[in-house]
Write a protein that holds these residues in place. Sequence first.
Motif, PDB file in Angstrom:
ATOM      1  N   PHE A  31       0.831  -1.209   0.000  1.00  0.00           N
ATOM      2  CA  PHE A  31       0.000   0.000   0.000  1.00  0.00           C
ATOM      3  C   PHE A  31       0.865   1.258   0.000  1.00  0.00           C
ATOM      4  CE2 PHE A  31      -1.575   3.209   3.096  1.00  0.00           C
ATOM      5  CZ  PHE A  31      -2.491   3.838   2.273  1.00  0.00           C
ATOM      6  N   ALA A  32       1.965   1.237   0.737  1.00  0.00           N
ATOM      7  CA  ALA A  32       2.862   2.399   0.768  1.00  0.00           C
ATOM      8  C   ALA A  32       3.495   2.645  -0.605  1.00  0.00           C
ATOM      9  CB  ALA A  32       3.940   2.205   1.828  1.00  0.00           C
ATOM     10  N   SER A  33       3.573   1.599  -1.423  1.00  0.00           N
ATOM     11  CA  SER A  33       4.115   1.733  -2.773  1.00  0.00           C
ATOM     12  C   SER A  33       3.053   2.127  -3.796  1.00  0.00           C
ATOM     13  CB  SER A  33       4.739   0.414  -3.222  1.00  0.00           C
ATOM     14  OG  SER A  33       5.731   0.009  -2.338  1.00  0.00           O
ATOM     15  N   PHE A  65      -1.039  -4.053   9.068  1.00  0.00           N
ATOM     16  CA  PHE A  65      -1.226  -3.013   8.053  1.00  0.00           C
ATOM     17  C   PHE A  65      -1.105  -1.609   8.655  1.00  0.00           C
ATOM     18  CE2 PHE A  65      -3.769  -0.373   5.175  1.00  0.00           C
ATOM     19  CZ  PHE A  65      -3.328  -0.810   3.938  1.00  0.00           C
ATOM     20  N   LEU A  66      -1.417  -1.470   9.933  1.00  0.00           N
ATOM     21  CA  LEU A  66      -1.509  -0.171  10.597  1.00  0.00           C
ATOM     22  C   LEU A  66      -0.248   0.695  10.488  1.00  0.00           C
ATOM     23  CD1 LEU A  66      -3.412   1.604  12.235  1.00  0.00           C
ATOM     24  CD2 LEU A  66      -2.537   0.504  14.296  1.00  0.00           C
ATOM     25  N   PRO A  67       0.976   0.170  10.676  1.00  0.00           N
ATOM     26  CA  PRO A  67       2.151   1.058  10.572  1.00  0.00           C
ATOM     27  C   PRO A  67       2.259   1.762   9.213  1.00  0.00           C
ATOM     28  CG  PRO A  67       2.789  -1.022  11.569  1.00  0.00           C
ATOM     29  CD  PRO A  67       1.362  -1.177  11.113  1.00  0.00           C
ATOM     30  N   SER A  68       1.981   1.063   8.140  1.00  0.00           N
ATOM     31  CA  SER A  68       2.044   1.702   6.818  1.00  0.00           C
ATOM     32  C   SER A  68       0.943   2.738   6.649  1.00  0.00           C
ATOM     33  CB  SER A  68       1.944   0.647   5.713  1.00  0.00           C
ATOM     34  OG  SER A  68       3.084  -0.162   5.718  1.00  0.00           O
ATOM     35  N   LEU A  69      -0.226   2.448   7.173  1.00  0.00           N
ATOM     36  CA  LEU A  69      -1.332   3.404   7.103  1.00  0.00           C
ATOM     37  C   LEU A  69      -0.989   4.683   7.867  1.00  0.00           C
ATOM     38  CD1 LEU A  69      -4.222   3.659   5.972  1.00  0.00           C
ATOM     39  CD2 LEU A  69      -5.040   2.819   8.168  1.00  0.00           C
ATOM     40  N   LEU A  70      -0.401   4.523   9.047  1.00  0.00           N
ATOM     41  CA  LEU A  70       0.020   5.696   9.827  1.00  0.00           C
ATOM     42  C   LEU A  70       1.124   6.464   9.114  1.00  0.00           C
ATOM     43  CD1 LEU A  70       0.014   4.181  13.423  1.00  0.00           C
ATOM     44  CD2 LEU A  70      -1.629   5.799  12.440  1.00  0.00           C
ATOM     45  N   LEU A  74       0.817  10.336   7.912  1.00  0.00           N
ATOM     46  CA  LEU A  74       1.757  11.382   8.322  1.00  0.00           C
ATOM     47  C   LEU A  74       2.454  12.010   7.112  1.00  0.00           C
ATOM     48  CD1 LEU A  74       3.367   9.762  11.488  1.00  0.00           C
ATOM     49  CD2 LEU A  74       1.857  11.758  11.395  1.00  0.00           C
ATOM     50  N   TYR A  75       2.814  11.186   6.171  1.00  0.00           N
ATOM     51  CA  TYR A  75       3.438  11.674   4.942  1.00  0.00           C
ATOM     52  C   TYR A  75       2.513  12.665   4.235  1.00  0.00           C
ATOM     53  CZ  TYR A  75       5.306  11.348   0.152  1.00  0.00           C
ATOM     54  OH  TYR A  75       5.796  11.622  -1.086  1.00  0.00           O
ATOM     55  N   PHE A  78       2.205  16.011   6.319  1.00  0.00           N
ATOM     56  CA  PHE A  78       3.340  16.923   6.220  1.00  0.00           C
ATOM     57  C   PHE A  78       3.487  17.535   4.827  1.00  0.00           C
ATOM     58  CE2 PHE A  78       4.872  14.513   9.997  1.00  0.00           C
ATOM     59  CZ  PHE A  78       4.851  15.584  10.867  1.00  0.00           C
ATOM     60  N   LEU A  79       3.049  16.840   3.802  1.00  0.00           N
ATOM     61  CA  LEU A  79       3.140  17.379   2.445  1.00  0.00           C
ATOM     62  C   LEU A  79       1.967  18.272   2.076  1.00  0.00           C
ATOM     63  CD1 LEU A  79       4.501  14.476   0.235  1.00  0.00           C
ATOM     64  CD2 LEU A  79       5.622  16.598   0.832  1.00  0.00           C
ATOM     65  N   THR A  80       0.751  17.881   2.475  1.00  0.00           N
ATOM     66  CA  THR A  80      -0.445  18.576   1.995  1.00  0.00           C
ATOM     67  C   THR A  80      -1.251  19.263   3.091  1.00  0.00           C
ATOM     68  OG1 THR A  80      -1.901  16.649   2.217  1.00  0.00           O
ATOM     69  CG2 THR A  80      -0.649  16.856   0.153  1.00  0.00           C
ATOM     70  N   GLY A  81      -0.979  18.923   4.338  1.00  0.00           N
ATOM     71  CA  GLY A  81      -1.745  19.512   5.433  1.00  0.00           C
ATOM     72  C   GLY A  81      -2.977  18.710   5.815  1.00  0.00           C
ATOM     73  N   ASN A  82      -3.238  17.604   5.119  1.00  0.00           N
ATOM     74  CA  ASN A  82      -4.398  16.762   5.406  1.00  0.00           C
ATOM     75  C   ASN A  82      -3.976  15.308   5.204  1.00  0.00           C
ATOM     76  OD1 ASN A  82      -6.817  15.305   5.327  1.00  0.00           O
ATOM     77  ND2 ASN A  82      -7.935  16.985   4.373  1.00  0.00           N
ATOM     78  N   ILE A  83      -4.359  14.433   6.126  1.00  0.00           N
ATOM     79  CA  ILE A  83      -3.939  13.032   6.016  1.00  0.00           C
ATOM     80  C   ILE A  83      -4.585  12.316   4.833  1.00  0.00           C
ATOM     81  CG2 ILE A  83      -3.395  12.795   8.462  1.00  0.00           C
ATOM     82  CD1 ILE A  83      -6.017  11.218   8.776  1.00  0.00           C
ATOM     83  N   LEU A  84      -5.704  12.821   4.339  1.00  0.00           N
ATOM     84  CA  LEU A  84      -6.412  12.173   3.240  1.00  0.00           C
ATOM     85  C   LEU A  84      -6.143  12.792   1.870  1.00  0.00           C
ATOM     86  CD1 LEU A  84      -9.859  11.551   4.963  1.00  0.00           C
ATOM     87  CD2 LEU A  84      -7.959   9.950   4.673  1.00  0.00           C
TER      88      LEU A  84
END
Length: 181
Positions: A31-33, A65-70, A74-75, A78-84
């Motif tokens: 998922f992170a990829s 799965f949770l660590p990648s989702l978190l 966070l990524y 920090f980039l867009t100001g919104n987690i979604l």
Amino acid sequence: MLASCFLLLSYIGIRFWKKYFLAGLLCGLSFASEFPIVLLFVIWCFQIFLNEKSIRPVVKFAMGFLPSLLFIGLYNYFLTGNILTLSYKFDVYQGNTINYGFSLPKPEALWGLTISPYRGILLYTPFLILFLYEALKVVFTKHFRDTIHIFFYNYTLIISLVSLFLISSYFVWWGGWCYGP
């Protein structure tokens, strides 16, 4: 390729090793990829529950799965100001930001993804014609109830179809399997 490798290992973890936390961790790395893998995670949670008849393996899978989702949340924050909000929304090429998101599956995209001579999956992977033949043989030789059972309990069949419809639903589809969301 990296997402596919992690997804294959996750499938092996679910189907053969019965190591649900490890499978969830590998699915999370996939998922992170590739972000659309989150849909496969949801489907596999449902199918693990159907196959194992217990919530415990689903919880283990989700915890992996949770660590990648978190991390992705966070990524994005920090980039867009919104987690979604994904960074794809802020592409330099204006055409990509206008056509950002999904719609209903497009017939021309389904044609192009499957049997079109321009990057269609059957042209590049002709052995899938044998798979299609075997799948249709099962549909027509078994009872409807058995066919539905196979469809919902098989870890690869439903995600293959969902992936096909997901990619054909992307607002902009340039053709073939090398472009998508």
